[in-house]
Scaffold this motif. Structure first.
Motif, mmCIF file in Angstrom:
data_model
loop_
_atom_site.group_PDB
_atom_site.id
_atom_site.type_symbol
_atom_site.label_atom_id
_atom_site.label_comp_id
_atom_site.label_asym_id
_atom_site.label_seq_id
_atom_site.Cartn_x
_atom_site.Cartn_y
_atom_site.Cartn_z
ATOM 1 N N ILE A 8 0.714 -1.051 -0.186
ATOM 2 C CA ILE A 8 0.007 0.032 -0.016
ATOM 3 C C ILE A 8 0.970 1.386 0.101
ATOM 4 O O ILE A 8 1.997 1.411 0.830
ATOM 5 C CB ILE A 8 -1.010 0.099 1.337
ATOM 6 N N ALA A 9 0.825 2.161 -1.001
ATOM 7 C CA ALA A 9 1.376 3.390 -1.149
ATOM 8 C C ALA A 9 1.300 4.345 -0.078
ATOM 9 O O ALA A 9 0.167 4.222 0.547
ATOM 10 C CB ALA A 9 1.487 3.949 -2.657
ATOM 11 N N THR A 10 1.999 5.285 0.144
ATOM 12 C CA THR A 10 1.876 6.161 1.124
ATOM 13 C C THR A 10 1.107 7.486 0.772
ATOM 14 O O THR A 10 0.539 8.021 1.888
ATOM 15 C CB THR A 10 3.119 6.630 1.836
ATOM 16 N N SER A 11 0.788 7.656 -0.595
ATOM 17 C CA SER A 11 0.038 8.850 -0.871
ATOM 18 C C SER A 11 -0.932 8.577 -1.883
ATOM 19 O O SER A 11 -1.972 9.289 -1.826
ATOM 20 C CB SER A 11 1.144 9.781 -1.662
ATOM 21 N N VAL A 12 -1.005 7.207 -2.576
ATOM 22 C CA VAL A 12 -2.034 7.019 -3.348
ATOM 23 C C VAL A 12 -2.248 5.459 -3.049
ATOM 24 O O VAL A 12 -1.072 4.698 -3.061
ATOM 25 C CB VAL A 12 -1.818 7.283 -4.893
ATOM 26 N N ALA A 13 -3.433 5.083 -3.035
ATOM 27 C CA ALA A 13 -3.423 3.505 -2.848
ATOM 28 C C ALA A 13 -3.128 2.908 -4.047
ATOM 29 O O ALA A 13 -3.473 2.892 -5.210
ATOM 30 C CB ALA A 13 -5.175 3.166 -2.749
ATOM 31 N N LEU A 14 -2.237 1.902 -3.604
ATOM 32 C CA LEU A 14 -1.513 0.987 -4.990
ATOM 33 C C LEU A 14 -2.436 -0.338 -4.866
ATOM 34 O O LEU A 14 -3.100 -0.688 -5.838
ATOM 35 C CB LEU A 14 -0.302 0.708 -4.437
ATOM 36 N N PHE A 15 -2.562 -1.015 -3.518
ATOM 37 C CA PHE A 15 -3.283 -2.151 -3.402
ATOM 38 C C PHE A 15 -4.440 -2.009 -2.445
ATOM 39 O O PHE A 15 -4.350 -1.722 -1.314
ATOM 40 C CB PHE A 15 -2.261 -3.256 -3.188
ATOM 41 N N SER A 16 -5.035 -1.839 -2.430
ATOM 42 C CA SER A 16 -6.271 -1.701 -1.620
ATOM 43 C C SER A 16 -6.637 -3.069 -0.905
ATOM 44 O O SER A 16 -6.297 -3.182 0.039
ATOM 45 C CB SER A 16 -7.475 -0.911 -2.121
ATOM 46 N N VAL A 65 -2.368 3.153 -11.412
ATOM 47 C CA VAL A 65 -2.247 3.906 -10.174
ATOM 48 C C VAL A 65 -0.813 3.886 -9.424
ATOM 49 O O VAL A 65 0.049 3.259 -10.012
ATOM 50 C CB VAL A 65 -2.990 2.967 -8.699
ATOM 51 N N GLU A 66 -0.490 4.680 -8.590
ATOM 52 C CA GLU A 66 0.933 4.771 -8.237
ATOM 53 C C GLU A 66 1.296 3.632 -7.344
ATOM 54 O O GLU A 66 0.585 3.047 -6.545
ATOM 55 C CB GLU A 66 1.044 6.010 -7.111
ATOM 56 N N ALA A 67 2.512 3.259 -7.726
ATOM 57 C CA ALA A 67 3.066 1.839 -6.843
ATOM 58 C C ALA A 67 3.936 2.356 -5.757
ATOM 59 O O ALA A 67 4.742 3.458 -5.801
ATOM 60 C CB ALA A 67 3.863 0.942 -7.800
ATOM 61 N N GLY A 92 7.185 3.473 -11.483
ATOM 62 C CA GLY A 92 6.512 3.695 -10.233
ATOM 63 C C GLY A 92 5.053 3.543 -10.403
ATOM 64 O O GLY A 92 4.214 4.070 -9.487
ATOM 65 N N THR A 93 4.453 2.897 -11.213
ATOM 66 C CA THR A 93 3.084 2.894 -11.480
ATOM 67 C C THR A 93 2.695 1.355 -11.646
ATOM 68 O O THR A 93 3.506 0.472 -11.617
ATOM 69 C CB THR A 93 2.430 3.619 -12.723
ATOM 70 N N ALA A 94 1.410 1.099 -11.608
ATOM 71 C CA ALA A 94 1.074 -0.256 -11.550
ATOM 72 C C ALA A 94 -0.396 -0.268 -12.094
ATOM 73 O O ALA A 94 -1.303 0.843 -12.146
ATOM 74 C CB ALA A 94 0.833 -0.965 -10.121
ATOM 75 N N MET A 95 -0.668 -1.459 -13.100
ATOM 76 C CA MET A 95 -2.131 -1.620 -13.457
ATOM 77 C C MET A 95 -2.811 -2.300 -12.646
ATOM 78 O O MET A 95 -2.247 -3.431 -11.800
ATOM 79 C CB MET A 95 -2.109 -2.122 -15.053
#
Length: 237
Positions: A8-16, A65-67, A92-95
């Motif tokens: 889980i990223a600190t500024s944008v949800a990567l993996f919720s 999303v941001e990774a 630094g991103t992920a689908m």
């Protein structure tokens, strides 16, 4: 110990899904047959970010999303709580894709290696599946030929531990309404056009991390995303 905090990223949800043993193929589809089936399962004018004839919750549509820094490009991470699969990209991103996971007691968190990938695979239920639900699986004990109604759908990524096939798969499903639920016999299910997109990006040897279904605590990744994430991001590419 695997925890969801790791992705889980600190500024944008990567993996919720069913567990499947490889069938001895009696026939293999031709390239033209595969193309015909791909067209059959892909909606007209398909746009990953907006096309939704399956009635999925919008959060399960593909989104970039941001990774979190440090995650390895090419790897896959599955958040079993929020029902998300993330494919880590360069830069630094992920689908992110919506998925279904194994029913209670059948989902197997762990770290796996993708050692095989197949377009329009065959499928055979395991002996355990036949024993557990003979009314559902016994009729397929000798295997199911490829096609849009096959339990593995249009594509399958085969998960191994070392050289051992775990019979776990990340695969397409002819039951798109199951996305977001715990519905399979252990595997990770995706809508067929979504797994088709993912399949082309995944390389043999990539790592797939399946995180525990119970999560880290009272807040799920979806709750975290709703409370912390900025405005929805658009799908790119």
């Amino acid at each position: 110990m695997l925890t969801r905090r790791h992705f889980i990223a600190t500024s944008v949800a990567l993996f919720s899904p069913a567990l499947s043993a490889p069938a001895l193929a009696s026939t293999w589809p031709s390239a033209s047959q595969k193309a015909t089936w791909d067209a059959e399962v892909t909606p007209w004018n398909y746009d990953p970010a907006t096309t939704n004839p399956w009635g999925l919750h919008p959060r399960f549509l593909p989104q970039r999303v941001e990774a979190r820094p440090g995650l390895v490009p090419g790897d896959i991470h599955v958040d079993a709580v929020a029902r998300y699969l993330y494919h880590i990209e360069e830069g630094g991103t992920a689908m992110r894709y919506g998925v279904a996971i194994g029913a209670d007691g059948l989902y197997e968190p762990g770290t796996y290696t993708i050692k095989r990938k197949v377009e329009w695979p065959h499928w055979t239920p395991t002996a355990a599946m036949v024993r557990r639900e003979p009314e559902t699986y016994a009729q397929f004990a000798d295997g199911m030929e490829p096609g849009p109604s096959n339990a593995l759908g249009s594509r399958a990524l085969y998960l191994y531990v070392g050289d051992r096939d775990t019979y776990l798969r990340i695969h397409g499903t002819p039951q798109p309404w199951s996305i977001g639920s715990r519905a399979s016999s252990g595997c990770v299910r995706m809508v067929m056009p979504h797994i088709n997109d993912l399949y082309d990006q995944v390389e043999i040897g990539a790592t797939a991390v399946l995180y525990p279904a119970e999560g880290d605590g009272p807040m799920t990744a979806h709750d975290w995303e709703v409370s912390r994430a900025p405005s929805p991001q658009t799908f790119e590419g």
